[in-house]
Scaffold this active site. Structure first.
Site, PDB file in Angstrom:
ATOM      1  N   LYS A 171     -46.059-109.034  -4.389  1.00  0.00           N
ATOM      2  CA  LYS A 171     -44.721-108.431  -4.481  1.00  0.00           C
ATOM      3  C   LYS A 171     -44.783-107.188  -5.363  1.00  0.00           C
ATOM      4  O   LYS A 171     -44.311-106.129  -5.008  1.00  0.00           O
ATOM      5  CB  LYS A 171     -43.725-109.452  -5.031  1.00  0.00           C
ATOM      6  CG  LYS A 171     -42.340-108.884  -5.177  1.00  0.00           C
ATOM      7  CD  LYS A 171     -41.349-109.907  -5.681  1.00  0.00           C
ATOM      8  CE  LYS A 171     -40.026-109.213  -5.981  1.00  0.00           C
ATOM      9  NZ  LYS A 171     -39.029-110.105  -6.547  1.00  0.00           N
ATOM     10  N   GLU A 177     -55.230-110.166 -10.856  1.00  0.00           N
ATOM     11  CA  GLU A 177     -56.123-110.993 -10.028  1.00  0.00           C
ATOM     12  C   GLU A 177     -56.190-110.423  -8.615  1.00  0.00           C
ATOM     13  O   GLU A 177     -57.266-110.289  -8.018  1.00  0.00           O
ATOM     14  CB  GLU A 177     -55.605-112.441  -9.943  1.00  0.00           C
ATOM     15  CG  GLU A 177     -55.703-113.246 -11.213  1.00  0.00           C
ATOM     16  CD  GLU A 177     -54.441-113.168 -12.050  1.00  0.00           C
ATOM     17  OE1 GLU A 177     -53.728-112.134 -11.978  1.00  0.00           O
ATOM     18  OE2 GLU A 177     -54.175-114.118 -12.801  1.00  0.00           O
ATOM     19  N   GLY A 232     -40.933-114.027  -5.719  1.00  0.00           N
ATOM     20  CA  GLY A 232     -42.289-114.286  -5.225  1.00  0.00           C
ATOM     21  C   GLY A 232     -42.459-115.701  -4.686  1.00  0.00           C
ATOM     22  O   GLY A 232     -43.040-115.920  -3.624  1.00  0.00           O
ATOM     23  N   ARG A 233     -41.929-116.691  -5.412  1.00  0.00           N
ATOM     24  CA  ARG A 233     -42.129-118.084  -4.985  1.00  0.00           C
ATOM     25  C   ARG A 233     -41.231-118.463  -3.817  1.00  0.00           C
ATOM     26  O   ARG A 233     -41.292-119.583  -3.320  1.00  0.00           O
ATOM     27  CB  ARG A 233     -41.946-119.033  -6.172  1.00  0.00           C
ATOM     28  CG  ARG A 233     -40.642-118.907  -6.918  1.00  0.00           C
ATOM     29  CD  ARG A 233     -40.652-119.670  -8.226  1.00  0.00           C
ATOM     30  NE  ARG A 233     -39.491-119.381  -9.057  1.00  0.00           N
ATOM     31  CZ  ARG A 233     -39.400-118.368  -9.911  1.00  0.00           C
ATOM     32  NH1 ARG A 233     -40.396-117.510 -10.038  1.00  0.00           N
ATOM     33  NH2 ARG A 233     -38.311-118.191 -10.640  1.00  0.00           N
ATOM     34  N   GLU A 318     -41.660-122.996 -12.293  1.00  0.00           N
ATOM     35  CA  GLU A 318     -41.470-121.572 -12.601  1.00  0.00           C
ATOM     36  C   GLU A 318     -39.982-121.223 -12.491  1.00  0.00           C
ATOM     37  O   GLU A 318     -39.486-120.371 -13.228  1.00  0.00           O
ATOM     38  CB  GLU A 318     -42.314-120.686 -11.662  1.00  0.00           C
ATOM     39  CG  GLU A 318     -42.402-119.244 -12.138  1.00  0.00           C
ATOM     40  CD  GLU A 318     -43.461-118.426 -11.406  1.00  0.00           C
ATOM     41  OE1 GLU A 318     -44.579-118.300 -11.915  1.00  0.00           O
ATOM     42  OE2 GLU A 318     -43.159-117.908 -10.317  1.00  0.00           O
ATOM     43  N   HIS A 348     -54.312-144.931  -5.083  1.00  0.00           N
ATOM     44  CA  HIS A 348     -55.611-145.364  -5.624  1.00  0.00           C
ATOM     45  C   HIS A 348     -56.023-144.479  -6.794  1.00  0.00           C
ATOM     46  O   HIS A 348     -57.195-144.398  -7.133  1.00  0.00           O
ATOM     47  CB  HIS A 348     -56.656-145.346  -4.510  1.00  0.00           C
ATOM     48  CG  HIS A 348     -56.254-146.219  -3.363  1.00  0.00           C
ATOM     49  ND1 HIS A 348     -56.477-147.577  -3.347  1.00  0.00           N
ATOM     50  CD2 HIS A 348     -55.565-145.940  -2.227  1.00  0.00           C
ATOM     51  CE1 HIS A 348     -55.978-148.089  -2.236  1.00  0.00           C
ATOM     52  NE2 HIS A 348     -55.409-147.124  -1.536  1.00  0.00           N
ATOM     53  N   LYS A 460     -49.968-112.861 -20.011  1.00  0.00           N
ATOM     54  CA  LYS A 460     -50.635-111.728 -19.341  1.00  0.00           C
ATOM     55  C   LYS A 460     -50.837-110.587 -20.339  1.00  0.00           C
ATOM     56  O   LYS A 460     -51.876-109.931 -20.363  1.00  0.00           O
ATOM     57  CB  LYS A 460     -49.792-111.212 -18.177  1.00  0.00           C
ATOM     58  CG  LYS A 460     -49.707-112.138 -16.987  1.00  0.00           C
ATOM     59  CD  LYS A 460     -48.971-111.408 -15.869  1.00  0.00           C
ATOM     60  CE  LYS A 460     -48.493-112.353 -14.803  1.00  0.00           C
ATOM     61  NZ  LYS A 460     -47.596-111.729 -13.842  1.00  0.00           N
TER      62      LYS A 460
END
Ligand code: F6P
Length: 496
Positions: A171, A177, A232-233, A318, A348, A460
């Site tokens: 975005k 990254e 973004g999410r 978030e 399990h 960041k």
């Protein structure tokens, strides 16, 4: 807690053929009535109207949260500052559709993005691969998110450079990254013998920052925009979902949007008492108030949804992991910790703690009526899968007495059962929109802005001076404004 049979109308609700059964929430009629009345006092109905009307509910960033427009296949006008955004949204759909018919001979797609630019498309690509008989172009879909070059190395070892397409998804187009991985992939294309023209053809971008994508070197025709009013999410519904369309066809992508649109219309129009996202939000709020719960688990009894809890973690935590409300005042409740993985595998692993641990951890059991394969064993295996799902919920709710304290199940552990008629693009879209709308409802009930994420930024900022210190190779770093004594010692240890 008292559990009423799920056939009681207050406990079984259906929307978009998705059934929500809250019988094991232990919430009686009077309490539900009270919860709905509290929701009205909190003006939840007004919030829902404002959300869809494009009001600036993301107040800290002074913008609307209009991801619903991205799945508004009916193109009902959605106005931002008096201008209908649907023509721009539809123009991107049509470019995506055209692209789907243009790609020939592509063997590999490398989707570069992180967080909200990764989880949604990754979940959908994985989940839909399980749909029996789905039409797929069969390209190898690689998701490159982490700055750790381990992922990069694995991908380039498997991809054929000359027939690879790269989609850079960000975005902001400033996420380190993503931009560093994109540069690394361009370098790999070069090293693999691709010339400038081939690289230009291979590179695509999806972003709300078109100038930055251009400056990176992506040709204008290969940039698919989305807008700052899409968090973004919440962005998988935009061209961020391009891999879904490219791999499974534009029709499938539209089906995905259609499921979400149907859930949005339900959320927007249904009375609170019948409203699935609202009911789920109120059940969680009730468990926070009465049992002080601090976490909950989402357990899909479908391997296809193994990525769902990871997507949900970002969505919930978030969006709603905040300590102050919209007015800057401390909140009493915010997002619980979210975790989960596919059942019955999860049984399990950590279910022991869910049954007998000291904490009450509510669970959303998510089941699919139809088996996800056409294997001869499908029906019998699926029956066992469903039996496990139902049995866990029952054991958690009712518990078990025993003379040996070690064998006692305390019970009284609440859960929802969500039942999808089948899992395909439509119901995947409906499921994600259900949870998005639940997160928004919870934000409204807690008076939290669910659409910003200021807490992500500080780490960041701090990473920069630390990276500089690591790059210096010095082992005599001392504490300073941005590096405390513990971190300075760690840097010195790493550098020596
Ligand atoms: O660091 C968190 C975050 O800001 C998320 O909100 C977002 O989904 C992700 O980074 C990626 O951001 P972008 O799409 O701008 O690269």
């Amino acid at each position: 807690m008292h559990f009423e049979p799920s056939s009681t109308p207050i406990h079984r609700h259906t929307a978009v053929n998705v059934v929500l059964d809250t019988a094991y929430q232990g919430i009686d009629r009077a309490t539900w009535a009270h919860l709905f009345s509290e929701a009205r006092q909190s003006k939840l109905d007004q919030f829902i109207a404002d959300l869809f009307a494009g009001k600036h509910i993301n107040a800290s960033e002074n913008r609307p949260a209009l991801h619903s427009a991205l799945r508004n296949l009916h193109k009902t006008p959605v106005l931002i500052n008096g201008k209908d955004v649907m023509p721009a949204v539809a123009a991107v759909w049509s470019r995506m559709e055209t692209l789907c018919s243009q790609w020939e001979g592509v063997t590999d797609v490398i989707h570069i993005g992180i967080g909200g630019s990764d989880f949604g498309p990754r979940l959908a690509i994985e989940a839909l691969a399980y749909v029996p008989g789905i039409t797929s172009r069969g390209m190898r879909m690689h998701f490159l998110a982490n700055i750790d070059t381990a992922e990069l190395a694995r991908i380039v070892a498997r991809a054929e450079a000359k027939s690879t397409r790269v989609i850079i998804v960000s975005k902001s187009f400033t996420t380190l990254e993503t931009t560093m991985n994109a540069k690394a992939i361009v370098a790999w294309l070069k090293d693999s013998g691709c010339n400038q023209a081939q690289i230009a053809d291979a590179l695509y971008a999806v972003t709300a920052n078109v100038p930055a994508a251009s400056a990176f070197g992506v040709s204008k025709d290969n940039i698919y925009p989305f807008w700052d009013w899409v968090g973004g999410r919440y962005s998988v519904w935009s061209a961020v979902g391009l891999p879904i369309a490219l791999q499974y066809g534009f029709d499938t992508f539209q089906e995905f949007l259609a499921g979400a649109e149907a859930m949005d219309l339900h959320f927007k129009n249904a009375p609170l008492e019948d409203n699935l996202p609202v009911i789920m939000a109120l059940a969680l709020l009730h468990q926070q108030k009465t049992h002080g719960i601090t976490s909950y688990a989402a357990i899909p009894y479908a391997d296809a949804l193994d990525w769902f809890p990871k997507w949900l973690q970002q969505l919930d935590m978030e969006s709603n992991g905040k300590s102050v409300d919209r007015d800057g005042k401390p909140v009493q409740f915010s997002s619980p910790v979210v975790f989960g993985s596919a059942g019955s595998n999860a049984q399990h692993s950590y279910f022991q703690m869910l049954h007998q641990g000291t904490e009450i951890i509510p669970i959303d059991f998510i089941a699919v009526r139809e088996p996800m394969s056409d294997r001869p064993e499908a029906v019998s295996h699926h029956r066992i899968l469903l039996s496990n799902c139902l049995a866990q919920a029952q054991a958690l709710a009712n518990g078990k007495t025993a003379s040996n304290p070690n064998d006692v199940y305390p019970g009284q552990r609440p859960s929802n059962l969500l039942l999808l008629p089948k899992l395909n693009a439509f119901y995947l879209g409906a499921l994600l929109a259900l949870y998005e709308n639940r997160a928004a409802s919870l934000g409204a009930l807690w008076n939290i802005n669910s659409f910003d994420q200021p807490g992500v930024e500080y780490g960041k900022v701090l990473a920069k001076p630390i990276e500089k210190a690591l790059a210096s190779h010095a082992n005599d770093i001392v504490a300073s404004e941005h590096i405390d004594a513990v971190t300075a010692a760690r840097i010195n240890f790493l550098n020596s």
